[in-house]
Design a protein around this motif. Structure first.
Motif, PDB file in Angstrom:
ATOM      1  N   ILE A   1       0.841  -1.204   0.000  1.00  0.00           N
ATOM      2  CA  ILE A   1       0.000   0.000   0.000  1.00  0.00           C
ATOM      3  C   ILE A   1       0.872   1.247   0.000  1.00  0.00           C
ATOM      4  O   ILE A   1       1.746   1.415   0.844  1.00  0.00           O
ATOM      5  N   LYS A   2       0.631   2.103  -0.979  1.00  0.00           N
ATOM      6  CA  LYS A   2       1.450   3.306  -1.138  1.00  0.00           C
ATOM      7  C   LYS A   2       0.905   4.424  -0.257  1.00  0.00           C
ATOM      8  O   LYS A   2      -0.294   4.620  -0.158  1.00  0.00           O
ATOM      9  N   LYS A   3       1.851   5.117   0.337  1.00  0.00           N
ATOM     10  CA  LYS A   3       1.480   6.305   1.111  1.00  0.00           C
ATOM     11  C   LYS A   3       1.547   7.519   0.184  1.00  0.00           C
ATOM     12  O   LYS A   3       2.608   7.834  -0.347  1.00  0.00           O
ATOM     13  N   ILE A   4       0.408   8.136  -0.003  1.00  0.00           N
ATOM     14  CA  ILE A   4       0.341   9.281  -0.916  1.00  0.00           C
ATOM     15  C   ILE A   4      -0.202  10.491  -0.165  1.00  0.00           C
ATOM     16  O   ILE A   4      -1.275  10.427   0.445  1.00  0.00           O
ATOM     17  N   MET A   5       0.586  11.557  -0.200  1.00  0.00           N
ATOM     18  CA  MET A   5       0.162  12.794   0.461  1.00  0.00           C
ATOM     19  C   MET A   5      -0.204  13.844  -0.589  1.00  0.00           C
ATOM     20  O   MET A   5       0.488  13.982  -1.601  1.00  0.00           O
ATOM     21  N   PHE A   6      -1.293  14.530  -0.331  1.00  0.00           N
ATOM     22  CA  PHE A   6      -1.650  15.689  -1.141  1.00  0.00           C
ATOM     23  C   PHE A   6      -1.343  16.941  -0.338  1.00  0.00           C
ATOM     24  O   PHE A   6      -1.768  17.051   0.816  1.00  0.00           O
TER      25      PHE A   6
ATOM     26  N   ALA B   1      -9.025   7.814  -3.835  1.00  0.00           N
ATOM     27  CA  ALA B   1      -9.620   7.155  -2.677  1.00  0.00           C
ATOM     28  C   ALA B   1     -10.234   5.810  -3.056  1.00  0.00           C
ATOM     29  O   ALA B   1     -10.446   4.948  -2.203  1.00  0.00           O
ATOM     30  N   ALA B   2     -10.510   5.626  -4.350  1.00  0.00           N
ATOM     31  CA  ALA B   2     -11.108   4.376  -4.809  1.00  0.00           C
ATOM     32  C   ALA B   2     -10.076   3.251  -4.887  1.00  0.00           C
ATOM     33  O   ALA B   2     -10.435   2.090  -5.047  1.00  0.00           O
TER      34      ALA B   2
ATOM     35  N   ASP C   1      -2.814   4.717   1.020  1.00  0.00           N
ATOM     36  CA  ASP C   1      -2.889   5.374   2.318  1.00  0.00           C
ATOM     37  C   ASP C   1      -2.802   6.883   2.045  1.00  0.00           C
ATOM     38  O   ASP C   1      -1.716   7.421   1.863  1.00  0.00           O
ATOM     39  N   ILE C   2      -3.949   7.520   1.986  1.00  0.00           N
ATOM     40  CA  ILE C   2      -4.002   8.907   1.527  1.00  0.00           C
ATOM     41  C   ILE C   2      -4.067   9.884   2.691  1.00  0.00           C
ATOM     42  O   ILE C   2      -4.840   9.692   3.633  1.00  0.00           O
TER      43      ILE C   2
ATOM     44  N   ASP D   1     -16.461  10.180   4.333  1.00  0.00           N
ATOM     45  CA  ASP D   1     -17.280   9.166   3.651  1.00  0.00           C
ATOM     46  C   ASP D   1     -16.466   8.450   2.576  1.00  0.00           C
ATOM     47  O   ASP D   1     -16.741   7.300   2.235  1.00  0.00           O
ATOM     48  N   TYR D   2     -15.485   9.147   2.006  1.00  0.00           N
ATOM     49  CA  TYR D   2     -14.605   8.544   1.006  1.00  0.00           C
ATOM     50  C   TYR D   2     -13.399   7.881   1.659  1.00  0.00           C
ATOM     51  O   TYR D   2     -12.424   7.574   0.996  1.00  0.00           O
ATOM     52  N   GLU D   3     -13.470   7.731   2.968  1.00  0.00           N
ATOM     53  CA  GLU D   3     -12.404   7.108   3.759  1.00  0.00           C
ATOM     54  C   GLU D   3     -11.102   7.894   3.731  1.00  0.00           C
ATOM     55  O   GLU D   3     -10.020   7.344   3.915  1.00  0.00           O
ATOM     56  N   ILE D   4     -11.202   9.193   3.469  1.00  0.00           N
ATOM     57  CA  ILE D   4     -10.032  10.068   3.621  1.00  0.00           C
ATOM     58  C   ILE D   4     -10.174  10.750   4.977  1.00  0.00           C
ATOM     59  O   ILE D   4     -10.908  11.725   5.125  1.00  0.00           O
TER      60      ILE D   4
END
Lengths: 133, 97
Positions: free
Chosen positions: A5-10, A33-34, A38-39, A74-77
């Motif tokens: 699982i990639k950790k991605i930061m915005f 998110a789909a 790991d956002i 709700d989008y699990e973010i």
């Protein structure tokens, strides 16, 4: 499995509405998110204005997207953070932050978490990718 | 971790934010108008001096040449496109746009 699982930061550093960046970034977050990633999202610099409550774009003649931030959970973010210094430099307090969802069990509203710059810097160092908007 | 900065420090606070979030051992690469920060004696030179306390700071040679910047803040290193690629290859990158 977990290590794949990639950790991605915005990072969001631009103010909303003046340019399309912040809205485009929101769309990318919802798409990402789909997938199994790991956002996390960090609002810093003028980006903190994107999570200020009470935005009303009606008179601009555009739909606005602050309401969509209200559905991030709700989008699990759920890892949504605000840089304290950026917020305070712009005269904002935690009370100004909009709600990004509610706790499943308690139905308590969830707001972005305010962090110190050093805490955010430490999180940045752990990411596989960082996307800036 | 690699931080790229492409904005002039005289027009906005991008470099200032970058330096605030950069950690010890990180690399900062100045590109495009970001290289203007590297001009020796400029009024914002304290930003790079602070960065140099904890980070390696590079400026992209093509952007320096295009702007006739030859006299740089001491400690700033120069790299070319191939060096840029190496830095990106070896680091997670954040673009301070």
């Amino acid at each position: 499995m977990a290590e794949d699982i990639k950790k991605i930061m915005f990072t969001v550093r631009k103010p909303p509405h003046g340019t399309i960046y912040v809205y485009e970034g929101l769309e990318v977050k919802l798409i990402m998110a789909a997938y199994d990633a790991d956002i996390s999202v960090v609002f810093m610099d003028d980006g903190v204005f994107a999570v200020k409550k009470g935005q009303d774009t009606k008179d601009l003649g555009i739909k606005g997207f602050a309401a969509t931030y209200g559905a991030l959970v709700d989008y699990e973010i759920t890892q949504v953070y605000v840089d304290r210094q950026s917020m305070e430099d712009r005269g904002m307090t935690e009370d100004d932050l909009l709600v990004i969802g509610e706790d499943e069990d308690t139905e308590e509203p969830i707001k972005p978490q305010v962090l110190e710059s050093a805490e955010i810097a430490a999180m940045m160092a752990e990411q596989h990718n960082i996307l800036a908007f | 971790m690699l931080h790229t900065v492409n904005k002039s420090p005289f027009q906005n606070t991008t470099l200032e934010s970058c330096v605030r979030f950069a950690r010890s051992g990180d690399v900062i690469l100045l590109i495009e108008d970001g290289v203007l920060a590297a001009q020796a004696g400029n009024v914002k030179k304290n930003l790079l001096e602070e960065a140099l306390q904890k980070c390696e700071v590079f400026a992209l040679s093509a952007d320096l040449k295009a702007r006739a910047l030859t006299d740089l803040v001491p400690g700033v290193k120069i790299t070319d496109y191939s060096g840029f690629v190496d830095l990106v290859e070896h680091n997670t990158t954040h673009s301070w746009l």
